[in-house]
Design an enzyme around this catalytic site. Structure first.
Site, PDB file in Angstrom:
ATOM      1  N   GLY A   1      27.566   6.602  -0.638  1.00  8.07           N
ATOM      2  CA  GLY A   1      26.180   6.223  -0.846  1.00  8.07           C
ATOM      3  C   GLY A   1      25.780   5.065   0.053  1.00  8.07           C
ATOM      4  CG  HIS A   2      27.489   1.143  -0.419  1.00  8.60           C
ATOM      5  ND1 HIS A   2      28.530   1.287  -1.300  1.00  8.60           N
ATOM      6  CD2 HIS A   2      26.626   0.267  -0.998  1.00  8.60           C
ATOM      7  CE1 HIS A   2      28.320   0.528  -2.363  1.00  8.60           C
ATOM      8  NE2 HIS A   2      27.165  -0.097  -2.210  1.00  8.60           N
TER       9      HIS A   2
END
Length: 295
Positions: free
Chosen positions: A33-34
């Site tokens: 996600g990051h």
């Protein structure tokens, strides 16, 4: 990629780089996600800055702060692989020097909703807003990137940025998920033997969305179906909210585009996730695209 520890050094590096700046604020423990936020920033901006700072002001419980996962070497490797230019990893004393005495807080209906619903704990919101304002002043980005799952963060930052005339564009990107639908989160590493049970959280969101897809209008029906999924796995529900997608006020008719938000404790881990009942829309004023449904 350069790792920078101090505010003057970061500002000097940004002056030397020039061009547009994309910024991804994080507390580390990077996952896909990051990485998706970093990749988007890389596509859209000349210089990409990622902050890696576990903010003590966001942890009323010191033991939770101490237990937060930290692995700077791994995070630096992942950031470098995404094309990040500058990784800002300050010590707490750099961000909160002796004599620090200022807080930034939001108030009014938005803050009350976030705290009442459990979407944000009392004290967490002020700590987050304070550090984000500091980071925005330090980095001076053109675009700031958030993941949609972290609704309390970006919704508060949008409000704060609008109220304080912060020039940065707040960009919110869709949640990145595991194969079973579980939202990627730094907390997932603590699930251990409870990992399989955690998939009930996205299943509960999908159960609520199914009521809307079937033409249901009563939020109580969506709530009942979602809570049944969570009860089947015996997890503790910390909050379940169906809120207006624009105002975050509770809705009484599912014809209104809404956000379904769940907080559930699986084992010792509190997981949070959201989904939208309406298709993606582009908010021209905020300059962001919002996503719908759990895939």
């Amino acid at each position: 990629m350069e790792i920078i520890r101090t505010i003057p050094a970061l500002r000097a590096a940004l002056r030397a780089a020039g061009g547009s700046v994309g910024f991804v604020p994080t507390m580390g423990a990077f996952h896909d996600g990051h990485a998706s936020l970093m990749r988007r920033a890389r596509e859209e901006c000349d210089t990409v800055v990622v902050s890696l700072f576990v903010n003590p002001a966001q942890f009323p419980d010191r033991s939770v702060f101490e237990a937060y996962p930290r692995d700077e070497a791994r995070d630096a490797r992942i950031a470098g692989e995404q094309g990040v230019d500058l990784l800002f990893a300050p010590e707490a004393a750099e961000m909160y020097p002796d004599g620090f005495a200022t807080e930034v807080r939001i108030d009014g209906p938005l803050s009350q909703t976030l705290i009442r619903s459990g979407l944000s704990g009392d004290g967490q919101l002020t700590g987050m807003c304070t550090v984000i304002v500091k980071l925005l002043n330090i980095v001076g980005p053109d675009i700031v990137y958030f993941g949609e799952k972290d609704l309390p963060h970006w919704i508060a930052v949008e409000r704060m940025a609008g109220d304080l005339n912060v020039p940065a564009e707040i960009r919110v990107l869709p949640t990145v998920r595991e194969a079973d639908g579980l939202a990627m989160s730094s907390r997932n590493v603590h699930l251990g033997p409870h990992r399989a049970r955690a998939a009930c959280v996205p299943r509960a969101l999908n159960a609520a969305l199914a009521v809307v897809a079937e033409g249901g209008r009563d939020p109580r029906d969506a709530r009942a179906r979602a809570l049944a999924e969570l009860a089947a796995e015996g997890v503790d529900v910390e909050y379940f909210e169906i809120l207006d997608g624009r105002t975050l006020c509770p809705v009484d008719d599912l014809a209104t585009p809404a956000v379904v938000a769940i907080g559930a404790r699986v084992g010792a881990v509190s997981l949070l996730d959201i989904a939208r009942t309406a298709p993606p829309t582009h908010d021209a004023a905020a300059g962001r695209t919002t996503a719908a449904h759990v895939s």
